[in-house]
Motif scaffolding. Structure first.
Motif, short mmCIF file in Angstrom:
data_model
loop_
_atom_site.label_atom_id
_atom_site.label_comp_id
_atom_site.label_asym_id
_atom_site.label_seq_id
_atom_site.Cartn_x
_atom_site.Cartn_y
_atom_site.Cartn_z
N VAL A 1 25.74 -4.73 -15.31
CA VAL A 1 24.34 -4.26 -15.31
C VAL A 1 24.21 -2.99 -14.47
N ALA A 2 24.86 -2.95 -13.32
CA ALA A 2 24.78 -1.76 -12.46
C ALA A 2 25.31 -0.54 -13.17
N LEU A 3 26.46 -0.66 -13.81
CA LEU A 3 27.05 0.48 -14.51
C LEU A 3 26.15 0.95 -15.65
N THR A 4 25.57 0.02 -16.39
CA THR A 4 24.66 0.38 -17.47
C THR A 4 23.46 1.17 -16.94
N LEU A 5 22.88 0.71 -15.85
CA LEU A 5 21.72 1.39 -15.27
C LEU A 5 22.08 2.76 -14.72
N ILE A 6 23.22 2.87 -14.07
CA ILE A 6 23.63 4.16 -13.52
C ILE A 6 23.86 5.16 -14.66
N LYS A 7 24.46 4.71 -15.75
CA LYS A 7 24.70 5.59 -16.90
C LYS A 7 23.40 6.15 -17.46
N THR A 8 22.32 5.36 -17.42
CA THR A 8 21.04 5.82 -17.96
C THR A 8 20.25 6.66 -16.97
N GLY A 9 20.74 6.76 -15.73
CA GLY A 9 20.02 7.51 -14.72
C GLY A 9 18.93 6.72 -14.03
N ALA A 10 19.02 5.40 -14.09
CA ALA A 10 18.00 4.56 -13.45
C ALA A 10 18.24 4.39 -11.96
N GLY B 1 0.79 -1.23 0.00
CA GLY B 1 0.00 0.00 0.00
C GLY B 1 0.82 1.28 0.00
N LYS B 2 2.14 1.16 0.06
CA LYS B 2 2.99 2.35 0.03
C LYS B 2 3.14 2.84 -1.40
N THR B 3 3.42 4.12 -1.55
CA THR B 3 3.60 4.74 -2.85
C THR B 3 5.01 4.49 -3.37
N ASP B 4 5.13 4.25 -4.68
CA ASP B 4 6.45 4.11 -5.30
C ASP B 4 7.23 5.40 -5.16
N GLU B 5 8.56 5.29 -4.98
CA GLU B 5 9.41 6.46 -5.08
C GLU B 5 9.52 6.86 -6.55
N CYS B 6 9.84 8.12 -6.78
CA CYS B 6 9.98 8.63 -8.14
C CYS B 6 10.98 7.78 -8.92
N PHE B 7 10.57 7.32 -10.08
CA PHE B 7 11.37 6.58 -11.05
C PHE B 7 11.56 5.11 -10.69
N ALA B 8 10.84 4.61 -9.69
CA ALA B 8 10.98 3.20 -9.30
C ALA B 8 10.54 2.25 -10.41
N GLN B 9 9.40 2.50 -11.00
CA GLN B 9 8.89 1.61 -12.05
C GLN B 9 9.74 1.69 -13.31
N ARG C 1 21.36 15.19 -16.93
CA ARG C 1 19.95 15.08 -16.56
C ARG C 1 19.26 13.90 -17.24
N ARG C 2 19.88 12.72 -17.09
CA ARG C 2 19.30 11.49 -17.63
C ARG C 2 18.46 10.80 -16.56
N GLY C 3 17.40 10.16 -17.00
CA GLY C 3 16.59 9.33 -16.12
C GLY C 3 16.03 10.07 -14.94
N LEU C 4 16.27 9.54 -13.74
CA LEU C 4 15.69 10.13 -12.53
C LEU C 4 16.21 11.53 -12.27
N TRP C 5 17.37 11.86 -12.82
CA TRP C 5 17.94 13.19 -12.61
C TRP C 5 17.09 14.27 -13.30
N ALA C 6 16.30 13.88 -14.29
CA ALA C 6 15.40 14.82 -14.95
C ALA C 6 13.96 14.64 -14.48
N ALA C 7 13.59 13.42 -14.16
CA ALA C 7 12.18 13.11 -13.91
C ALA C 7 11.71 13.43 -12.50
N CYS C 8 12.60 13.43 -11.55
CA CYS C 8 12.17 13.55 -10.16
C CYS C 8 12.30 14.99 -9.66
N ALA C 9 11.32 15.41 -8.90
CA ALA C 9 11.25 16.80 -8.42
C ALA C 9 12.48 17.19 -7.62
N THR C 10 13.09 16.22 -6.94
CA THR C 10 14.27 16.52 -6.13
C THR C 10 15.54 16.50 -6.95
#
Length: 135
Positions: free
Chosen positions: A86-95, A35-43, A122-131
């Motif tokens: 895999v971690a490096l690939t995801l970090i590069k995309t801003g995931a 029942g908790k809300t997803d954090e920004c960019f979780a999905q 400003r890739r991925g969460l760096w652009a999408a999330c309010a913070t």
């Protein structure tokens, strides 16, 4: 074979049965459960990992600087797919974020450099999330 749990955790079918694996060096926004809300960019982070490795073969690499399992009983491993971290690939995309738990790990500098570039560009969460991606 791999099933994706969230952006930094996978289930891997090994010869010894299914194992839950926490990927070393990355932390992604949390998916809301119970029942908790997803954090920004979780999905989005989960979907990126899913697209990258779902139902694929991956290589699990232990890191002697890290424990074998975390406090939840998940294996702690570097995860490689087609020869790439895999971690490096995801970090590069801003995931997700570079994440160090306790001790420095193999590849930490590359992860930090990738995060700096993703944040700057400003890739991925760096652009999408309010913070601005700041946790």
């Amino acid at each position: 074979m791999v099933a994706v749990v969230d952006g930094d955790t996978i289930d891997v079918d090994t010869g010894a049965g299914a194992q839950r694996v926490r990927i070393i060096g990355i932390d992604t926004p949390e998916i809301g459960r119970g029942g908790k809300t997803d954090e920004c960019f979780a999905q989005e982070a989960r979907a990126m990992l899913d697209e990258l490795i779902y139902r694929s073969d991956v290589e699990l690499i232990a890191d002697p600087t890290q424990a074998d399992v975390d406090r939840y009983g998940r294996l702690l491993r570097h995860v490689h797919h087609e020869g790439h971290s895999v971690a490096l690939t995801l970090i590069k995309t801003g995931a997700g974020y570079e994440y160090t738990y306790g001790a420095a790990y193999d590849g930490q500098d590359a992860h930090r450099t990738a995060q700096d570039a993703a944040e700057r560009d400003r890739r991925g969460l760096w652009a999408a999330c309010a913070t601005g991606g700041v946790r």
